[in-house]
Write an enzyme that holds these catalytic residues in place. Structure first.
Site, mmCIF file in Angstrom:
data_model
loop_
_atom_site.group_PDB
_atom_site.id
_atom_site.type_symbol
_atom_site.label_atom_id
_atom_site.label_comp_id
_atom_site.label_asym_id
_atom_site.label_seq_id
_atom_site.Cartn_x
_atom_site.Cartn_y
_atom_site.Cartn_z
ATOM 1 N N ILE A 346 20.374 -53.806 11.299
ATOM 2 C CA ILE A 346 19.843 -53.488 9.729
ATOM 3 C C ILE A 346 20.862 -53.511 8.659
ATOM 4 O O ILE A 346 20.390 -53.629 7.605
ATOM 5 C CB ILE A 346 19.310 -51.899 10.073
ATOM 6 C CG1 ILE A 346 20.189 -51.169 10.541
ATOM 7 C CG2 ILE A 346 18.092 -52.057 10.932
ATOM 8 C CD1 ILE A 346 19.581 -49.720 10.265
ATOM 9 N N CYS A 407 15.625 -54.853 21.631
ATOM 10 C CA CYS A 407 16.920 -54.955 20.825
ATOM 11 C C CYS A 407 17.546 -53.628 21.168
ATOM 12 O O CYS A 407 18.064 -53.178 22.388
ATOM 13 C CB CYS A 407 16.507 -54.910 19.528
ATOM 14 S SG CYS A 407 15.647 -53.619 18.545
ATOM 15 N N GLY A 410 14.833 -50.555 19.809
ATOM 16 C CA GLY A 410 13.313 -50.785 20.028
ATOM 17 C C GLY A 410 12.519 -50.771 18.906
ATOM 18 O O GLY A 410 11.309 -50.738 19.205
ATOM 19 N N ASP A 412 13.161 -51.696 15.471
ATOM 20 C CA ASP A 412 13.342 -52.589 14.099
ATOM 21 C C ASP A 412 13.165 -53.988 14.326
ATOM 22 O O ASP A 412 12.057 -54.500 14.128
ATOM 23 C CB ASP A 412 14.795 -52.293 13.979
ATOM 24 C CG ASP A 412 15.039 -51.010 13.136
ATOM 25 O OD1 ASP A 412 14.123 -50.525 12.441
ATOM 26 O OD2 ASP A 412 15.918 -50.511 13.302
ATOM 27 N N ARG A 413 13.942 -54.757 15.120
ATOM 28 C CA ARG A 413 13.903 -56.211 15.463
ATOM 29 C C ARG A 413 12.794 -56.153 16.587
ATOM 30 O O ARG A 413 12.118 -57.504 16.462
ATOM 31 C CB ARG A 413 15.093 -56.560 15.888
ATOM 32 C CG ARG A 413 16.083 -56.910 14.761
ATOM 33 C CD ARG A 413 17.508 -57.101 15.233
ATOM 34 N NE ARG A 413 18.089 -55.700 15.805
ATOM 35 C CZ ARG A 413 19.375 -55.820 16.351
ATOM 36 N NH1 ARG A 413 20.107 -56.980 16.071
ATOM 37 N NH2 ARG A 413 19.808 -54.653 16.543
ATOM 38 N N CYS A 1136 -36.861 -55.492 6.203
ATOM 39 C CA CYS A 1136 -38.119 -55.550 5.266
ATOM 40 C C CYS A 1136 -39.512 -55.946 5.954
ATOM 41 O O CYS A 1136 -39.302 -57.056 6.556
ATOM 42 C CB CYS A 1136 -37.786 -56.362 3.725
ATOM 43 S SG CYS A 1136 -39.391 -56.626 2.800
ATOM 44 N N CYS A 1144 -29.476 -53.484 2.928
ATOM 45 C CA CYS A 1144 -28.891 -51.897 3.052
ATOM 46 C C CYS A 1144 -30.133 -50.917 2.660
ATOM 47 O O CYS A 1144 -31.202 -51.204 2.075
ATOM 48 C CB CYS A 1144 -27.768 -52.075 2.193
ATOM 49 S SG CYS A 1144 -27.912 -52.152 0.367
ATOM 50 N N CYS A 1169 -39.811 -57.373 -2.602
ATOM 51 C CA CYS A 1169 -41.141 -57.509 -2.022
ATOM 52 C C CYS A 1169 -41.924 -56.349 -2.534
ATOM 53 O O CYS A 1169 -43.518 -56.530 -2.795
ATOM 54 C CB CYS A 1169 -41.221 -57.283 -0.558
ATOM 55 S SG CYS A 1169 -40.448 -58.951 0.210
#
Length: 1195
Positions: A346, A407, A410, A412-413, A1136, A1144, A1169
């Protein structure tokens, strides 16, 4: 003691815990130049040397003369003073902002203010995310903004859904361990861990003591085709003593064994169509599996060799042994292979990013740009990350081997490699929902330290923990998006927004360091989720090139020369064109542009130009002259600058202009609202001195229309622009002026084919169905009414009433009214501001304005009378039927707003939007929503994507934005195919504003404000694709309208045809002829002849009477058939009963009996309709009434 009352806690709201601070102004006449978010309060407001600067509890806002800086405070990395008078602001996304002050004292004062505002928080509640959430939750339903707070169901239930989707055998091979419940084992791991079924919790505890930070190896992904898994963990704590742990070695080898016991579809003879694998390799694997399939699981071949991928270099891994870490030895881990990737830590990544920021902040065109970019090593780090992910993906997909990634710690990378490999392997993670699940599971659940890495963790002063790890991973995803533009459902704007809110602290998604801290602080319930903004239903983030059916495994090119600098994040000002500046001229030639916009409908009129210079047109010293017609309006306003200066920040220091309303109302402060928009052709003709041409002679059907329209309505239908002037409370021409206009309408010139008889018949049918009783109550401002009561005019375009506007345009424009419906009327209460090309601002007075537009101030009292007589009327809309106007003018939902993103003139579904100001705002504020849209629903701020000028300026005491009225689909088309909308949440207080021109490119980069109050990322490619898609949808909708119009025309022709001859009994005559001797007409009385005689009296039979309506299956409908909103848990599907389509609840909530379908009780039908059935019933009743006198006469 006083009277006892209820406990005071009952009266405390959540937002009361975050009261706004008092605003400190350097000058009393300054006003806040932006619209605040919920819970946001401006604390400092002042002037810089050439800008207006404001600091709130959320953002730093700097308004320059030609640009705007809008940066969240938590995105600011450092602030320092340079050259005594300059503030140098470095941001965490590599942006650099410079602001100059006139004095050294002022510079130091603002440096102190900004340093305090950007300091590390003392407690979590100091972050704006908590105040924002508290103010989003109101006591009343109107104040609720829960849609901005909660993520989707796919986020809340992601763990169970992922296990089921990846096909883990949880009965025989794998199990979910609850050893980490309540985070008692590892606070940076999720509570549920996936391990082989034979590994006990006691063994897991022993392994945790051997792994750094107790981050044990757990499985996070399983390949569906071959069963190979990806696991992650931290480094083993071997130290210099070379410690070993038998349980750890057993767990690692057990993962490989479990993968062999749980093979994928390839081993079981399943589909082999995934990825780019070699065909012979797949066939060999399938053949080998067929030999052992009968012998069961125990006879499975030996497990594949597991790959342990260490992200560090070998040197770094060995050096970590001095700190108690280390790496696995292949001698101790049988059937395992260890590979080191050499990724930087980092600290190296942080230094590289700082170099990148320094390079990007140089002069725009440095001579050593490429060498300087290479020296940052940023692209080299991306290349190494991509190579590691490709190695994992190839090992899993091509070799079928499991992989364990780690890494040092465990977090970050490791998530960089694992998450990137999952994107390469699984197409689900390339979708919007899948990507959100990926970020939640691999980054948040597994404890990436967002608080430390992003620099917003409280009481932490160590800058060495800060590193753009997540930004680097998003950059690698951007590289994949560039190489595979058709395989990702989301676009670049999605990633840019994610970068912004990783640091903004507006949402609580990326707060704290691990899930244990988030749960202890109750962050999930006390803050909003960023996925509410970046939800899957938001079309702003959809990639229109996405191919959803592709399941290809990605194999990207990882060389540095194939990578690109992410200019949208690191160099946002370098983009060649913004959406506000670009128009169709960028894509089309003038001829193609004319064909694109005027040729989609064969009967659409071309747009014409009535003056060369709109600026000089507003000057009374120069006469108005008519020029030759030109459909390309955009080409003649290239030099016009968009005035984005707020009214309080006039650089020349001019006083704010006060304009008399002209009708005795109070004076109103009017701000600099920019230049007037380009006027449409008919409005320009109206303003010019040239006469108009008449439309009355284009078709005899005009007389038919004149007879059908009531006299009162015919006075409002002389011209679309005149009608709009009457609709929006502007002074209307008197009847004599209208007659004069009607006599001089011959100037427009329209071919006869533009006035077909179909329009007359269609308009007449609408008059018959409406009965002239559906009148729209248009909101007016009470202060402009002579009597103090609101005036209301009748917008004919929202009714079925025909007008000359119908004759001027085609049938398709009946539902798409011309841009005049959105143009601001010439209103005496509005001060028109003009800006010449040199940049000076001039105010045109009310008297000068009206002098250039004669005959516009008459008939105002007449309008008031007509408007007041229409209160309480019903609006008849083809989509909703008859209903009160209040039900039609309602705010649309968040999901509907996302449908309108950058659609230009093709917004095909729009029912109404609302723009207002937050409660408690006592001063007018300029809403910088030039092109995009943000929304605060339910009486809060709403902005829609696209050019939106609804709140350019506003007054709390009655000055609102005018409502844009339109017909059924409710969208308004501006000149050149652009849209313009003015929105108001208070329909009874409407006043006119002067918008900024739409089609004139501006050197000022406009703001596209989203829900987060930040500029919306621009992408001209996606914008053009949205226009193409919207154009396709519009063409489909036009064809549907034409089909409906043709059907209605045929029905009316049958209905209005002269009645057939009354039936009479000719049987005796035929019998006589038939029985007579020597008759040659024996066949005249046959059945065929009787059919011919009675054919004219037959009633037409609708095909629907003999057909059964087939419903569209639920699984085939993902969006509403009408409004195209996406269905989800809270938006259900409704069929419908008449047409069978899926809608909807908002588009299918009415009930009617359908006798043709043998449905005699009221059933659910859609809005279209419903209207069709109502019209059909009215037509049947009319037909019966016509037949009664005929039958009486015949009898």
């Amino acid at each position: 003691m006083g009277e006892e009352g209820p406990p005071s806690l009952e009266y405390i709201q959540a937002k009361d815990l975050f009261p706004p601070k008092e605003l400190v102004k350097e000058e009393e006449n300054l006003q806040v130049p932006f619209t605040v978010l919920q819970g946001e309060g401006v604390e400092f407001l002042g002037r810089a040397a050439d800008a207006l600067i404001a600091i709130s509890n959320y953002r730093l806002h700097i308004k320059f003369k030609d640009s705007v800086i809008n940066v969240p405070l938590r995105m600011i990395d450092s602030v320092e003073s340079r050259d005594m008078f300059q503030l140098h602001i470095s941001c965490k996304d590599s942006k650099v902002v410079r602001c100059h002050f006139s004095t050294f004292k002022q510079c130091q004062e603002w440096l102190s203010r900004l340093s305090r505002a950007t300091a590390r928080p003392a407690k979590p509640e100091d972050l704006f995310a908590f105040a924002y959430h508290a103010w989003c939750l109101g006591l009343t339903e109107e104040d609720q903004h829960t849609h901005l707070c909660q993520p989707g169901e796919h986020i809340r239930c992601r763990q169970e859904a992922e296990l089921a989707r990846m096909g883990f055998d949880l009965q025989n091979v794998w199990r979910v361990s609850h050893i980490n419940s309540n985070y008692k084992l590892c606070p940076s791991y999720p509570q549920k861990l996936l391990v082989p079924v034979w590994i006990t919790d006691k063994e897991l505890e022993n392994v945790a003591s051997f792994r750094s930070w107790k981050r044990i190896p757990v499985v996070v992904y399983r390949h569906l085709r071959n069963g190979a898994a990806i696991a992650r963990c931290s480094q083993p704590e071997i130290s210099w003593w070379g410690w070993r742990n038998a349980d750890d070695e057993y767990l690692v080898t057990s993962i490989a064994k479990a993968c062999a016991l749980d093979p994928g579809t390839r081993a079981t003879g399943g589909s082999l169509s995934t990825g780019n694998n070699d065909t012979s390799e797949a066939c060999d694997a399938d053949f080998d599996s067929s030999l052992t399939a009968c012998s069961g699981v125990e006879s499975t071949a030996a497990p594949q060799k597991l790959l342990i991928l260490d992200a560090r270099s070998y040197t770094a891994a060995v050096a970590n042994r001095a700190k108690g870490g280390g790496c696995e030895c292949e001698e101790y881990y049988p059937n395992c292979e260890v590979v080191f990737m050499g990724m930087a830590n980092i600290h190296a990544i942080r230094n590289s990013f700082q170099y990148l920021r320094a390079v990007c902040s140089q002069m725009p065109d440095p001579s050593n740009w490429l060498s300087a970019l290479e020296s940052t090593k940023w692209l080299q780090h991306l290349s190494v990350m991509l190579k590691a992910a490709v190695l994992v993906a190839n090992t899993v997909d091509r070799e079928g081997r499991p992989v364990l990634v780690h890494c040092s710690d465990g977090w970050d990378r490791t998530p960089q490699i694992v998450a990137l490999a999952k994107i390469l392997l699984d197409p689900y993670y390339r979708t919007l929902e899948g990507f959100q699940v990926l970020v939640e599971s691999d980054w948040l659940d597994f404890g990436h330290k967002f608080g430390d890495r992003c620099g917003h963790q409280e009481n932490v002063e160590d800058q060495n923990e800060q590193c753009p790890v997540f930004l680097q991973w998003l950059d690698s995803v951007h590289q994949l998006l560039k190489q595979f533009p058709c395989l990702f459902e989301f676009n670049e704007a999605f990633l840019v927004k994610l970068v912004q809110h990783t640091y903004s602290c507006l949402y609580g998604t990326f707060l704290a360091n691990n899930p244990c801290e988030r749960e202890k602080r109750n962050i999930y319930k006390r803050t909003c989720s960023v996925w509410a903004l970046l939800r899957a239903g938001n079309k702003n983030f959809h990639n229109f090139l996405y191919t959803p059916s592709s399941d290809m495994v990605l194999h990207p090119v990882c060389h540095v020369r194939a990578l690109h600098l992410w200019t949208a994040v690191y160099l946002p000002a370098s983009s060649p064109c913004t959406l506000g500046e670009e128009n169709m001229d960028l894509y089309l030639s003038p001829v193609a542009q004319s064909q694109e916009f005027s040729g989609r409908s064969l009967d659409r009129l071309p747009k014409t130009r009535s003056m060369d210079d709109l600026l000089s047109a507003c000057d009374t010293s120069s006469p108005l002259t008519r020029t030759s017609s030109d459909p390309n309006l955009n080409n003649h306003c290239q030099e016009v600058r968009v005035g984005l200066e707020p009214w309080h920040s006039n650089p020349e220091g001019s006083e704010t202009s006060f304009v008399d309303s002209g009708v005795g109302g109070p004076q109103q402060t009017v701000g600099e609202v920019g230049l007037p928009p380009p006027l449409p052709s008919s409005q320009k003709d109206y303003l010019s001195n040239k006469p108009f041409k008449s439309h009355k002679s284009c078709s005899p059907s005009y007389k038919l229309l004149n007879t059908a329209v009531p006299r009162e309505m015919k006075s409002n239908t002389s011209d679309p622009e005149i009608k709009v002037l009457e609709e929006t409370k502007g002074p209307a021409p008197d009847p004599s002026a209208q007659d004069e206009l009607g006599r001089t309408l011959d100037g427009i010139g329209e071919p006869p084919e533009h006035c077909p008889e179909t329009e007359a018949v269609s308009a007449l049918s609408k008059v018959i169905s409406n009965k002239c009783d559906g009148v729209c109550n248009f909101p007016e401002s009470s202060q402009n009414s002579p009597t103090g009561t609101p005036q209301q005019a009748q917008p004919d375009s929202m009714l079925g009433v025909p007008s000359k506007c119908v004759l001027d345009h085609s049938l398709s424009t009946v539902c798409n009214p011309p841009s005049a419906a959105c143009q601001t009327p010439l209103d005496p209460s509005t001060d028109f501001l003009n800006q010449d090309p040199s940049g000076s601002v001039a105010s045109i007075s009310h008297q000068e304005q009206l002098s250039s537009v004669p005959d516009l101030t008459h008939g105002e009292e007449d309008i008031g009378k007509r408007g007041n007589n229409r209160n309480g009327q019903l609006l008849e809309n083809p989509r909703f039927g008859k209903m009160p106007l209040e039900l039609v003018r309602k705010p649309i939902s968040q999901s509907q707003i996302s449908e309108f993103s950058f659609l230009g003139s093709n917004w095909d579904s729009f029912q109404g939007m609302v723009t207002s100001f937050p409660s408690g705002e006592a001063t007018p504020r300029r809403l910088l929503s030039y092109g995009c849209c943000s929304k605060r629903p339910n009486s809060k701020q709403m902005r829609a994507t696209g050019p939106c000028f609804g709140g350019q300026w506003a007054q709390r005491e009655g000055v609102k934005s005018p409502v844009c009225s339109s017909h059924s689909n409710g969208h308004c088309t501006g000149p050149g195919g652009k849209n313009q909308m003015w929105l108001s949440s208070h329909p009874k207080q409407v006043s006119s504003t002067k918008p900024v021109p739409l089609n004139c490119p501006s050197p000022v980069p406009p703001l596209y404000l989203d829900d987060d109050g930040l500029p919306f990322p621009t992408d001209v490619i996606q914008h053009r694709l949205r226009q193409i898609e919207a154009g396709y949808k519009q063409e489909v909708e036009q064809l549907r309208r034409q089909v409906r119009e043709l059907q209605m025309r045929l029905d009316i022709r049958h209905c209005c045809a002269p009645p057939a001859e009354p039936p009479m009994d000719y049987e005796d005559d035929f019998t006589c002829l038939k029985e007579s001797d020597g008759s040659d007409t024996e066949d005249f009385g046959s059945d065929h002849s009787e059919d011919c005689l009675s054919e004219a009296s037959w009633e037409p039979v609708d095909k629907k009477e003999t057909e059964v309506t087939r419903w569209v299956p639920d699984h085939m409908a993902s969006h509403c058939y009408n409004c195209d909103c996406e269905f989800w848990l809270a938006k259900r599907r409704h069929h419908c009963r008449n047409c069978g389509n899926v809608f909807c609840a908002g588009c299918c909530h009415l009930k009617l009996p359908i006798p043709d379908q043998q449905l005699y009780d009221p059933v659910l039908v859609c809005n279209s309709c419903y209207e069709h059935i109502q019209v059909s019933r009215a037509r049947e009743l009319m037909s019966q009434q016509l037949k009664k006198p005929i039958a009486t006469a015949s009898s």
